[in-house]
Design an enzyme around this catalytic site. Structure first.
Site, PDB file in Angstrom:
ATOM      1  CB  ALA A  72      -4.906   5.377  -7.782  1.00  0.00           C
ATOM      2  CD  GLN A 168       0.527  -2.375  -9.543  1.00  0.00           C
ATOM      3  OE1 GLN A 168       1.716  -2.624  -9.382  1.00  0.00           O
ATOM      4  NE2 GLN A 168      -0.339  -2.404  -8.547  1.00  0.00           N
ATOM      5  CB  SER A 184      -1.568   5.195  -6.153  1.00  0.00           C
ATOM      6  OG  SER A 184      -1.698   5.140  -4.755  1.00  0.00           O
ATOM      7  CG  HIS A 186       0.366   3.041  -1.768  1.00  0.00           C
ATOM      8  ND1 HIS A 186       0.298   1.675  -1.652  1.00  0.00           N
ATOM      9  CD2 HIS A 186      -0.807   3.433  -2.299  1.00  0.00           C
ATOM     10  CE1 HIS A 186      -0.882   1.261  -2.088  1.00  0.00           C
ATOM     11  NE2 HIS A 186      -1.570   2.312  -2.495  1.00  0.00           N
ATOM     12  CB  THR A 221      -6.808  21.366   3.453  1.00  0.00           C
ATOM     13  OG1 THR A 221      -7.793  22.389   3.645  1.00  0.00           O
ATOM     14  CG2 THR A 221      -5.430  21.891   3.837  1.00  0.00           C
ATOM     15  CB  CYS A 303      -8.248  -3.898  -4.050  1.00  0.00           C
ATOM     16  SG  CYS A 303      -7.086  -2.520  -4.081  1.00  0.00           S
TER      17      CYS A 303
END
Length: 357
Positions: A72, A168, A184, A186, A221, A303
């Site tokens: 993200a 979120q 994102s 995960h 890729t 983070c």
């Protein structure tokens, strides 16, 4: 181990794991092709990516395209840097570092304040040169839900683009109006290392990574395994959205009882209820975490862990440094059992009481 840190990352869904294994092992050992190659194996890999693209798009507004990215942070950088130059970028005071540090790096940041409840309301003026407004859907630290529909309208009235960080929110609440939306995998039970940017039809971006432009606006890729895992996780999120919501609400009600003598940070109601951010006067959070080694929770956003900095989100809603540093975040979701929540809360409360609190 008890895992209560769902805002940091979520456990991989079994369906996502199975989808990934198909492109890591394969039934005949041939699932290793480059999805951008024109031969048969390449076309097969490409087909899996297009299926995942459809699955990811199914939870986003119609009339846009999906650009797969590494995460993200990359998606948000592509949105902010690739959507134009010059002018101001208006961001809420509680945006993720990927937004506010990027805007600051461009020398374009205009910060929008938030209330003590954690909402960024539209009764604020935008600069005359505003080209982009960025307001996240659900805050990663305190879980507050932002009025993105109103901000989209305000941005359009000021001839600005509107970007939503929905990391979120994806798979949890409906995301409707925007020019760009970042997600994102995960964060909704998919693999790490893959994200996406949804871009409204008709909006062209300047690529920030050149060298092939395999995704049109992004070079590199793609990994069929990661993309397939993200697609499978998206499909499960869509199928289970109501069920997941009901489960989280049940956990929230119990969590509020278990942490009833803690102060809640942010709104009680206008928030995603899988995020419990609370504080206790005089709490030594580092000691608390050391004494609760088998309970995975957070002292702030993942983070910023280890930075030693006071949470900019908690400061933005009016907390002092002491109040912010006595706060913890407990996150739960699809695979959290009531028993795990109760056991984790018991350990945290006992450790807090050991500090005389």
């Amino acid at each position: 181990m008890i895992y209560l840190d769902y805002q940091s990352t979520t456990p991989l869904a079994p369906e996502a794991r199975d989808a990934m294994l198909r492109w890591l092992d394969g039934p005949d050992g041939t699932a290793f092709a480059n999805p951008h190659s024109p031969h048969k194996l390449g076309r097969q890999a490409k087909a899996s990516i297009e299926l995942a693209r459809e699955r990811v798009a199914a939870l986003l507004p119609p009339g846009g395209r999906i650009i797969f990215t590494g995460n993200a942070c990359e998606a948000l950088n592509l949105a902010i840097r690739g959507s134009g130059t010059g002018g101001s970028v208006s961001i809420s005071a509680i945006e993720h570092a990927a937004v506010y540090e990027t805007a600051e790096a461009l020398g374009a940041a205009h910060v929008l304040n938030v209330s003590k409840e954690g909402q960024c309301n539209t009764a604020q003026d935008l600069p005359n040169d505003c080209r982009l407004v960025a307001v996240m859907s659900i805050n990663n630290e305190i879980g507050t839900i932002q009025p993105t529909v109103d901000w989209h309208r305000k941005a359009k009235e000021n001839n600005a683009l509107f970007l939503v960080d929905a990391v979120q929110a994806y798979g949890k609440i409906e995301i409707t109006q925007a020019d760009m939306i970042a997600i994102s995998a995960h964060k909704f039970h998919g693999p790490k290392g893959i994200g996406a940017l949804w871009v409204r039809d008709g909006l062209e971006l300047e690529p920030q990574i050149t060298g092939g432009l395999q995704e049109g606006d992004r070079s590199g890729t793609l990994s069929p395994a990661l993309v397939a895992g993200m697609g499978a996780a998206a499909a499960v999120a869509k199928e289970r959205m109501a069920e997941d919501h009901e489960h989280v609400e049940e956990l929230w009600k119990r969590a509020r009882d278990l942490f009833s003598d803690w102060e809640l940070n942010g709104s009680e109601d206008t928030r995603y209820h899988g995020n419990l951010n609370v504080r206790r006067k005089g709490l030594d959070v580092n000691r608390l975490m050391s004494e609760c080694r088998d309970v995975m929770f957070s002292a702030g956003s993942a983070c910023a862990s280890g930075s030693g900095k006071t949470s900019h989100v908690l400061k933005a809603i009016g907390l002092s440094d002491k109040q912010a540093k006595s706060s913890i975040r407990v996150g739960f979701g699809r695979y959290t059992s009531l028993e795990d929540l109760e056991a984790g809360a018991k350990a945290i409360n006992e450790a807090a009481k050991a500090q005389g609190l």
